[in-house]
Scaffold this motif. Structure first.
Motif, PDB file in Angstrom:
ATOM      1  N   ARG A 153       0.839  -1.213   0.000  1.00 55.61           N
ATOM      2  CA  ARG A 153       0.000   0.000   0.000  1.00 55.61           C
ATOM      3  C   ARG A 153       0.866   1.253   0.000  1.00 55.61           C
ATOM      4  O   ARG A 153       0.604   2.208  -0.741  1.00 55.61           O
ATOM      5  N   CYS A 154       1.927   1.251   0.822  1.00 60.41           N
ATOM      6  CA  CYS A 154       2.808   2.415   0.899  1.00 60.41           C
ATOM      7  C   CYS A 154       3.551   2.660  -0.416  1.00 60.41           C
ATOM      8  O   CYS A 154       3.888   3.801  -0.748  1.00 60.41           O
ATOM      9  N   LEU A 155       3.803   1.585  -1.158  1.00 58.88           N
ATOM     10  CA  LEU A 155       4.522   1.712  -2.430  1.00 58.88           C
ATOM     11  C   LEU A 155       3.590   1.997  -3.598  1.00 58.88           C
ATOM     12  O   LEU A 155       4.039   2.063  -4.751  1.00 58.88           O
ATOM     13  N   GLY A 156       2.305   2.159  -3.303  1.00 56.48           N
ATOM     14  CA  GLY A 156       1.384   2.615  -4.336  1.00 56.48           C
ATOM     15  C   GLY A 156       0.533   1.555  -5.001  1.00 56.48           C
ATOM     16  O   GLY A 156      -0.205   1.856  -5.948  1.00 56.48           O
ATOM     17  N   LEU A 157       0.594   0.319  -4.533  1.00 54.25           N
ATOM     18  CA  LEU A 157      -0.247  -0.723  -5.127  1.00 54.25           C
ATOM     19  C   LEU A 157      -1.712  -0.520  -4.737  1.00 54.25           C
ATOM     20  O   LEU A 157      -2.026  -0.074  -3.629  1.00 54.25           O
ATOM     21  N   ARG A 158      -2.604  -0.881  -5.636  1.00 54.47           N
ATOM     22  CA  ARG A 158      -4.024  -0.758  -5.367  1.00 54.47           C
ATOM     23  C   ARG A 158      -4.461  -1.830  -4.365  1.00 54.47           C
ATOM     24  O   ARG A 158      -3.921  -2.928  -4.334  1.00 54.47           O
ATOM     25  N   ARG A 159      -5.490  -1.505  -3.604  1.00 50.12           N
ATOM     26  CA  ARG A 159      -5.981  -2.412  -2.570  1.00 50.12           C
ATOM     27  C   ARG A 159      -6.372  -3.769  -3.151  1.00 50.12           C
ATOM     28  O   ARG A 159      -6.109  -4.814  -2.533  1.00 50.12           O
TER      29      ARG A 159
END
Length: 370
Positions: free
Chosen positions: A112-118
């Protein structure tokens, strides 16, 4: 026209990296420069070390010490240091473990912190699947991943170690790195790097005690009772902070007497990674503080004591959401009506240094001191 070669960007002019869930440095923290610089060297390398190649070639640095020694605070100070920001320009991610949490939940948070979608990270069923998705995100990146309060290498640390080795493509010193805090030396050794924290010496202990008492440190330099408290603390900051707060309302001599009385008849406890000092003094300090709150003329302080005792159902490293604490406290405290009352009690207990409060995206959470 001939173009001049592009100059490398001055590190001081770069924007700071994004900090994900990194706690703030405690307001009254007493810095120990020699400890901080030793940790900087372990993490980044020494000056003249070819840019820190030897230290940076390690994928992990471990901060090891007994309970209450300040491992998390030491790591927090590192995470706020400008030199660390310059090296890990792609971000610093703080992940909390404890004895029960495994790697997968924190790998999801890292995603999540690295920008991946939930919908991507929420579907991961094991660490291998998570690492397949995370590896390309960390390739050629400089991210510092802090694993706070880890207890086991295979279940908690190894998946992150494997991730960094894969993202580095075989061990380049230019990649991301782990910084972990643990009580267990074997965990840090297995990860590949170990720096042990030492207890505070008398001078530092007196400064901590004075700071939390709200008095100049010069007033305690020759005080026999102050030196006695520092000795009884075993040089642990957590004890000195608690006792400093207690001594805002009572004399140091009376606190020494209360500690000795509380220890009478106390069973010797075996505490994991407790260190080579009298750990019973910590619990004696809690007994003395609770006794004072229970006998207080103020209803609010007596209420705080009752609520604190109810938290005994929690493990020391459980992070309890404020809503759960409110429901627990409402069962035994008539005035506990709504979140405002629970927040007031939690802040009061934190002010007494009886628990830790963390406020983040998911709201306020509290935990017992460890």
């Amino acid at each position: 026209p001939t173009m001049s070669p592009r100059r490398p960007q001055d590190p001081a002019s770069r924007p700071p990296p994004r900090l994900h869930s990194v706690p703030a440095v405690p307001e009254l923290h007493e810095q120990r420069p020699e400890v901080h610089e030793a940790l900087i060297t372990a993490l980044l390398g020494a000056v003249g070390d070819g840019g820190g190649a030897a230290a940076l070639s390690l994928t992990a640095t471990g901060v090891v010490g007994t309970a209450g020694l300040g491992k998390t605070t030491a790591a927090t100070c590192l995470a706020h240091d400008a030199r660390v920001h310059a090296r890990f320009a792609d971000g610093i991610v703080w992940l909390v473990f404890g004895q029960e949490r495994d790697a997968l939940s924190n790998l999801r948070k890292l995603g999540r912190c690295l920008g991946l979608r939930r919908e991507i990270w929420n579907e991961w069923t094991d660490a291998d699947e998570a690492n397949d998705e995370l590896t390309p995100l960390l390739k050629d990146k400089r991210v510092l991943i802090v694993l706070d309060d880890v207890w086991e290498y295979p279940r908690q640390v190894k998946p992150f170690k494997d991730l960094l080795m894969r993202s580095r493509g075989g061990g380049s010193a230019q990649g991301s790195k782990l910084l972990l805090t643990t009580r267990v030396c074997k965990v840090a050794e297995a990860a590949g790097g170990l720096t042990e924290l030492s207890q505070c010496n008398e001078a530092v202990g007196l400064r901590i005690l004075a700071k939390y008492m709200g008095r100049p440190s010069s007033e305690l330099s020759d005080d026999a009772d102050a030196k006695r408290l520092v000795k009884m603390s075993g040089g642990l900051p957590i004890m000195l902070e608690q006792w400093g707060v207690a001594c805002r309302r009572q004399s140091m001599a009376s606190l020494v007497a209360e500690l000795n009385k509380a220890k009478e008849g106390m069973e010797v406890l075996n505490v994991d990674a407790a260190g080579d000092y009298e750990y019973g003094n910590f619990f004696a300090g809690l007994e003395a503080q609770l006794a004072r709150l229970e006998k207080s003329e103020k209803e609010e302080e007596r209420e705080m004591a009752r609520c604190y005792c109810m938290l005994a159902v929690s493990r020391e490293d459980d992070q309890v959401p404020i809503d759960e604490a409110r429901r627990l406290w409402a069962a035994g405290v008539e005035r506990m009506k709504g979140e405002t009352s629970a927040t007031r009690v939690a802040r009061g207990l934190a002010g007494e240094k009886l628990l830790k409060l963390e406020e983040g995206e998911s709201g306020m959470r509290l935990s017992l001191l460890d």
